[in-house]
Design a protein around this motif. Structure first.
Motif, PDB file in Angstrom:
ATOM      1  N   ARG A 124       0.806  -1.218   0.000  1.00 17.75           N
ATOM      2  CA  ARG A 124       0.000   0.000   0.000  1.00 17.75           C
ATOM      3  C   ARG A 124       0.840   1.269   0.000  1.00 17.75           C
ATOM      4  O   ARG A 124       0.393   2.308  -0.434  1.00 17.75           O
ATOM      5  CB  ARG A 124      -0.917  -0.001   1.226  1.00 17.75           C
ATOM      6  N   THR A 125       2.083   1.186   0.471  1.00 20.18           N
ATOM      7  CA  THR A 125       2.889   2.388   0.599  1.00 20.18           C
ATOM      8  C   THR A 125       4.167   2.339  -0.228  1.00 20.18           C
ATOM      9  O   THR A 125       4.378   3.169  -1.102  1.00 20.18           O
ATOM     10  CB  THR A 125       3.241   2.620   2.086  1.00 20.18           C
ATOM     11  N   VAL A 126       5.031   1.386   0.054  1.00 18.18           N
ATOM     12  CA  VAL A 126       6.369   1.380  -0.538  1.00 18.18           C
ATOM     13  C   VAL A 126       6.338   1.098  -2.041  1.00 18.18           C
ATOM     14  O   VAL A 126       6.946   1.837  -2.819  1.00 18.18           O
ATOM     15  CB  VAL A 126       7.284   0.375   0.193  1.00 18.18           C
ATOM     16  N   ILE A 127       5.656   0.048  -2.458  1.00 20.27           N
ATOM     17  CA  ILE A 127       5.654  -0.316  -3.885  1.00 20.27           C
ATOM     18  C   ILE A 127       5.091   0.805  -4.760  1.00 20.27           C
ATOM     19  O   ILE A 127       5.724   1.175  -5.750  1.00 20.27           O
ATOM     20  CB  ILE A 127       4.940  -1.663  -4.118  1.00 20.27           C
ATOM     21  N   PRO A 128       3.913   1.397  -4.426  1.00 23.34           N
ATOM     22  CA  PRO A 128       3.449   2.501  -5.280  1.00 23.34           C
ATOM     23  C   PRO A 128       4.417   3.685  -5.287  1.00 23.34           C
ATOM     24  O   PRO A 128       4.680   4.272  -6.340  1.00 23.34           O
ATOM     25  CB  PRO A 128       2.106   2.900  -4.656  1.00 23.34           C
ATOM     26  N   TYR A 129       4.972   4.016  -4.114  1.00 24.13           N
ATOM     27  CA  TYR A 129       5.887   5.162  -4.038  1.00 24.13           C
ATOM     28  C   TYR A 129       7.146   4.917  -4.864  1.00 24.13           C
ATOM     29  O   TYR A 129       7.569   5.777  -5.641  1.00 24.13           O
ATOM     30  CB  TYR A 129       6.249   5.453  -2.582  1.00 24.13           C
ATOM     31  N   VAL A 130       7.749   3.753  -4.708  1.00 19.13           N
ATOM     32  CA  VAL A 130       8.977   3.437  -5.444  1.00 19.13           C
ATOM     33  C   VAL A 130       8.701   3.364  -6.943  1.00 19.13           C
ATOM     34  O   VAL A 130       9.479   3.876  -7.753  1.00 19.13           O
ATOM     35  CB  VAL A 130       9.611   2.123  -4.916  1.00 19.13           C
ATOM     36  N   ALA A 131       7.579   2.751  -7.322  1.00 20.03           N
ATOM     37  CA  ALA A 131       7.233   2.663  -8.748  1.00 20.03           C
ATOM     38  C   ALA A 131       7.044   4.055  -9.346  1.00 20.03           C
ATOM     39  O   ALA A 131       7.556   4.349 -10.441  1.00 20.03           O
ATOM     40  CB  ALA A 131       5.974   1.824  -8.932  1.00 20.03           C
ATOM     41  N   LEU A 132       6.330   4.919  -8.635  1.00 17.28           N
ATOM     42  CA  LEU A 132       6.126   6.291  -9.124  1.00 17.28           C
ATOM     43  C   LEU A 132       7.440   7.053  -9.201  1.00 17.28           C
ATOM     44  O   LEU A 132       7.677   7.818 -10.141  1.00 17.28           O
ATOM     45  CB  LEU A 132       5.145   7.044  -8.230  1.00 17.28           C
ATOM     46  N   LEU A 133       8.302   6.851  -8.226  1.00 18.87           N
ATOM     47  CA  LEU A 133       9.600   7.519  -8.218  1.00 18.87           C
ATOM     48  C   LEU A 133      10.445   7.076  -9.408  1.00 18.87           C
ATOM     49  O   LEU A 133      11.005   7.906 -10.128  1.00 18.87           O
ATOM     50  CB  LEU A 133      10.326   7.223  -6.903  1.00 18.87           C
ATOM     51  N   SER A 138      12.684   8.322 -14.492  1.00 17.92           N
ATOM     52  CA  SER A 138      13.052   7.814 -15.818  1.00 17.92           C
ATOM     53  C   SER A 138      12.516   8.723 -16.914  1.00 17.92           C
ATOM     54  O   SER A 138      13.242   9.059 -17.864  1.00 17.92           O
ATOM     55  CB  SER A 138      12.513   6.397 -16.018  1.00 17.92           C
ATOM     56  N   LEU A 139      11.259   9.122 -16.792  1.00 26.51           N
ATOM     57  CA  LEU A 139      10.691  10.025 -17.796  1.00 26.51           C
ATOM     58  C   LEU A 139      11.384  11.381 -17.789  1.00 26.51           C
ATOM     59  O   LEU A 139      11.658  11.949 -18.852  1.00 26.51           O
ATOM     60  CB  LEU A 139       9.190  10.186 -17.584  1.00 26.51           C
ATOM     61  N   ASN A 140      11.651  11.902 -16.596  1.00 26.18           N
ATOM     62  CA  ASN A 140      12.374  13.175 -16.520  1.00 26.18           C
ATOM     63  C   ASN A 140      13.758  13.056 -17.158  1.00 26.18           C
ATOM     64  O   ASN A 140      14.205  13.962 -17.859  1.00 26.18           O
ATOM     65  CB  ASN A 140      12.512  13.641 -15.074  1.00 26.18           C
ATOM     66  N   LEU A 141      14.422  11.944 -16.939  1.00 27.61           N
ATOM     67  CA  LEU A 141      15.746  11.736 -17.515  1.00 27.61           C
ATOM     68  C   LEU A 141      15.676  11.645 -19.038  1.00 27.61           C
ATOM     69  O   LEU A 141      16.539  12.182 -19.738  1.00 27.61           O
ATOM     70  CB  LEU A 141      16.388  10.476 -16.932  1.00 27.61           C
ATOM     71  N   ILE A 142      14.626  11.010 -19.551  1.00 27.88           N
ATOM     72  CA  ILE A 142      14.452  10.929 -21.006  1.00 27.88           C
ATOM     73  C   ILE A 142      14.249  12.326 -21.600  1.00 27.88           C
ATOM     74  O   ILE A 142      14.842  12.674 -22.618  1.00 27.88           O
ATOM     75  CB  ILE A 142      13.267  10.005 -21.368  1.00 27.88           C
ATOM     76  N   PHE A 143      13.415  13.135 -20.936  1.00 26.30           N
ATOM     77  CA  PHE A 143      13.101  14.454 -21.484  1.00 26.30           C
ATOM     78  C   PHE A 143      14.204  15.487 -21.252  1.00 26.30           C
ATOM     79  O   PHE A 143      14.447  16.335 -22.090  1.00 26.30           O
ATOM     80  CB  PHE A 143      11.774  14.982 -20.920  1.00 26.30           C
ATOM     81  N   TYR A 144      14.868  15.441 -20.104  1.00 27.53           N
ATOM     82  CA  TYR A 144      15.850  16.482 -19.774  1.00 27.53           C
ATOM     83  C   TYR A 144      17.290  16.036 -19.991  1.00 27.53           C
ATOM     84  O   TYR A 144      18.165  16.859 -20.160  1.00 27.53           O
ATOM     85  CB  TYR A 144      15.649  16.961 -18.333  1.00 27.53           C
ATOM     86  N   GLN A 145      17.572  14.749 -19.961  1.00 22.79           N
ATOM     87  CA  GLN A 145      18.879  14.155 -20.233  1.00 22.79           C
ATOM     88  C   GLN A 145      20.023  14.746 -19.401  1.00 22.79           C
ATOM     89  O   GLN A 145      21.171  14.713 -19.809  1.00 22.79           O
ATOM     90  CB  GLN A 145      19.191  14.249 -21.726  1.00 22.79           C
ATOM     91  N   ASP A 146      19.683  15.301 -18.262  1.00 19.40           N
ATOM     92  CA  ASP A 146      20.692  15.811 -17.338  1.00 19.40           C
ATOM     93  C   ASP A 146      20.240  15.394 -15.943  1.00 19.40           C
ATOM     94  O   ASP A 146      19.140  15.747 -15.504  1.00 19.40           O
ATOM     95  CB  ASP A 146      20.812  17.334 -17.439  1.00 19.40           C
ATOM     96  N   ILE A 147      21.077  14.668 -15.239  1.00 20.55           N
ATOM     97  CA  ILE A 147      20.678  14.094 -13.952  1.00 20.55           C
ATOM     98  C   ILE A 147      20.341  15.170 -12.922  1.00 20.55           C
ATOM     99  O   ILE A 147      19.401  15.016 -12.142  1.00 20.55           O
ATOM    100  CB  ILE A 147      21.755  13.103 -13.419  1.00 20.55           C
ATOM    101  N   GLU A 148      21.049  16.279 -12.923  1.00 13.21           N
ATOM    102  CA  GLU A 148      20.758  17.344 -11.952  1.00 13.21           C
ATOM    103  C   GLU A 148      19.398  17.969 -12.211  1.00 13.21           C
ATOM    104  O   GLU A 148      18.640  18.219 -11.277  1.00 13.21           O
ATOM    105  CB  GLU A 148      21.859  18.405 -11.985  1.00 13.21           C
ATOM    106  N   ILE A 149      19.080  18.209 -13.461  1.00 11.12           N
ATOM    107  CA  ILE A 149      17.776  18.779 -13.806  1.00 11.12           C
ATOM    108  C   ILE A 149      16.673  17.761 -13.522  1.00 11.12           C
ATOM    109  O   ILE A 149      15.605  18.096 -13.024  1.00 11.12           O
ATOM    110  CB  ILE A 149      17.753  19.244 -15.279  1.00 11.12           C
TER     111      ILE A 149
END
Length: 191
Positions: A124-133, A138-149
Motif C-alpha cells: 500500500r505504501t512502498v511499492i506505489p511510491y517506489v514505482a512512481l519515483l 526515468s521520464l524526466n531523464l528521457i526528457f531532460y537528459q541531465d541528472i541534476e535537472i
C-alpha cells in the motif's frame, strides 16, 4: 453503513469451500482521509525541522567541517528513519498512521482483517511510491537528459497518480477506494 461481501477460501477445510464473509463498516469520509495525509506531512516536516535544529546545534558545538557534514546527513536520515519506522509499526499493527489515529480512521482488508506489514507497508505504501519515483525519474531523464535537472524537476507521473486518487476518494460507488486501496485490496473505515 456499507456492506462488503467477499469470498475467500479457507485452507484448513478438507475441500475448497467458498466462505462468504460479511463485514458491516462505515467508510471514512474523503475529508478525514485528506486531513490524515496533511497531518502526516506536517508531522514529517516537524520531525525534519527538529532534527535539523538538534543536529545543527551539535555541529556548532563540535567546530569541525567533517562533523557538520555528518550532522547534515544525520539531520536528514534520522527523522526520515524514525518517521518511517513509527508509521510502519502503527500501520502494520493497527492499520493507522499518525494522522489516521488522530482522526479515528483505519485501513483494513476488504474482508475486514488487518493487512500486516507486507500488505500495509509494502503493497500500500512502498511499492506505489517506489514505482512512481522510478517511472517519474526515468521520464524526466528521457526528457531532460541531465541528472541534476531530472532530480529537481517535479514528478508529473506521481502528481497525476495522486490527483486520480483524490478524485477516487469521492466515488461512493467504488467505496472511496483509491489506486493504492485496489493494489492492496483495502478500504478505509471509521473506527
Amino acid at each position: 453503513m456499507t456492506d462488503f461481501h467477499s469470498s475467500s477460501s479457507n485452507s484448513s477445510l478438507a475441500d475448497d469451500y467458498e466462505i462468504e464473509v460479511e463485514v458491516e463498516v462505515e467508510l471514512a469520509s474523503p475529508w478525514s482521509r485528506i486531513a490524515a495525509v496533511i497531518i502526516n506531512v506536517l508531522i514529517f516536516h516537524l520531525g525534519m525541522i527538529l532534527g535539523t535544529l538538534f543536529f545543527g546545534l551539535i555541529a556548532k558545538m563540535l567546530h569541525s567541517a567533517l562533523a557538520r557534514k555528518i550532522c547534515l546527513i544525520l539531520a536528514t536520515l534520522v527523522p526520515i528513519l524514525m518517521y518511517f519506522i513509527g508509521q510502519s509499526i502503527m500501520m502494520s499493527t493497527k492499520g493507522q498512521s499518525f494522522g489516521k489515529k488522530l482522526l479515528g480512521i483505519k485501513v483494513i482488508k476488504i474482508d475486514g482483517s488487518n493487512l500486516g506489514f507486507i500488505g500495509m507497508v509494502l503493497f500500500r505504501t512502498v511499492i506505489p511510491y517506489v514505482a512512481l519515483l522510478i517511472v517519474g525519474l526515468s521520464l524526466n531523464l528521457i526528457f531532460y537528459q541531465d541528472i541534476e535537472i531530472t532530480l529537481i524537476k517535479p514528478n508529473l507521473i506521481a502528481l497525476f497518480f495522486y490527483i486520480i486518487c483524490l478524485f477516487m476518494l469521492f466515488r461512493t460507488a467504488t467505496y472511496r477506494r483509491t489506486l493504492e486501496d485496489y493494489l492492496a485490496k483495502t478500504i478505509v473505515i471509521k473506527v
